[in-house]
Design a protein around this motif. Structure first.
Motif, mmCIF file in Angstrom:
data_model
loop_
_atom_site.group_PDB
_atom_site.id
_atom_site.type_symbol
_atom_site.label_atom_id
_atom_site.label_comp_id
_atom_site.label_asym_id
_atom_site.label_seq_id
_atom_site.Cartn_x
_atom_site.Cartn_y
_atom_site.Cartn_z
ATOM 1 N N SER A 67 29.155 -24.595 -23.224
ATOM 2 C CA SER A 67 29.065 -23.826 -21.991
ATOM 3 C C SER A 67 27.596 -23.571 -21.695
ATOM 4 O O SER A 67 27.053 -22.559 -22.112
ATOM 5 N N GLU A 110 31.613 -21.692 -25.543
ATOM 6 C CA GLU A 110 32.656 -20.795 -25.064
ATOM 7 C C GLU A 110 33.882 -20.892 -25.967
ATOM 8 O O GLU A 110 34.388 -21.980 -26.225
ATOM 9 N N GLU A 142 37.757 -19.863 -26.177
ATOM 10 C CA GLU A 142 38.885 -19.424 -25.359
ATOM 11 C C GLU A 142 40.116 -19.313 -26.240
ATOM 12 O O GLU A 142 40.471 -20.248 -26.948
ATOM 13 N N ARG A 197 44.188 -18.499 -26.019
ATOM 14 C CA ARG A 197 45.235 -18.491 -24.997
ATOM 15 C C ARG A 197 46.597 -18.356 -25.673
ATOM 16 O O ARG A 197 46.910 -19.074 -26.603
ATOM 17 N N PRO A 231 44.082 -16.314 -20.540
ATOM 18 C CA PRO A 231 42.999 -16.620 -21.478
ATOM 19 C C PRO A 231 42.126 -15.401 -21.784
ATOM 20 O O PRO A 231 41.992 -14.490 -20.979
ATOM 21 N N TRP A 232 41.529 -15.412 -22.958
ATOM 22 C CA TRP A 232 40.485 -14.475 -23.383
ATOM 23 C C TRP A 232 39.296 -15.359 -23.704
ATOM 24 O O TRP A 232 39.430 -16.324 -24.464
ATOM 25 N N ARG A 233 38.137 -15.071 -23.108
ATOM 26 C CA ARG A 233 36.963 -15.935 -23.302
ATOM 27 C C ARG A 233 35.735 -15.123 -23.694
ATOM 28 O O ARG A 233 35.523 -14.030 -23.178
#
Length: 89
Positions: A22, A27, A29, A31, A39-41
């Motif tokens: 990223s 990044e 993620e 899910r 999603p949590w990122r």
């Protein structure tokens, strides 16, 4: 770059963990529930930091599989099936 799957199906059981590049960082993620799941990122400065955090979220009693090899095989198979257009870059 990385994609782990816990081997379970259904929107309450399935968990996917992704690490992607990223920009200058990586990044992570998380899910739950497959493609439609929420999603949590978070972004991390190094791949090691992203992998360390990912491992904290992968329950050891589940059978996690790194799916990146399958993704790569699929991409190679698609490339072999698709005709190459010499005019395209």
């Amino acid at each position: 770059m990385h994609h782990w799957f816990n081997g379970l199906w259904g929107r309450f059981n399935r968990r996917d963990v992704y690490i992607r590049t990223s920009g200058p960082g990586f990044e992570l993620e998380l899910r739950q529930g497959g493609a439609e799941g929420k999603p949590w990122r978070r972004t991390f400065p190094t791949l090691d930091a992203a992998v360390d955090e990912a491992e904290r979220h992968m329950a050891p009693e589940q059978r996690w599989t790194d799916l990146m090899a399958a993704h790569r095989r699929g991409a190679v198979a698609r490339a072999r099936r698709e005709p190459h257009d010499p005019a395209s870059p």
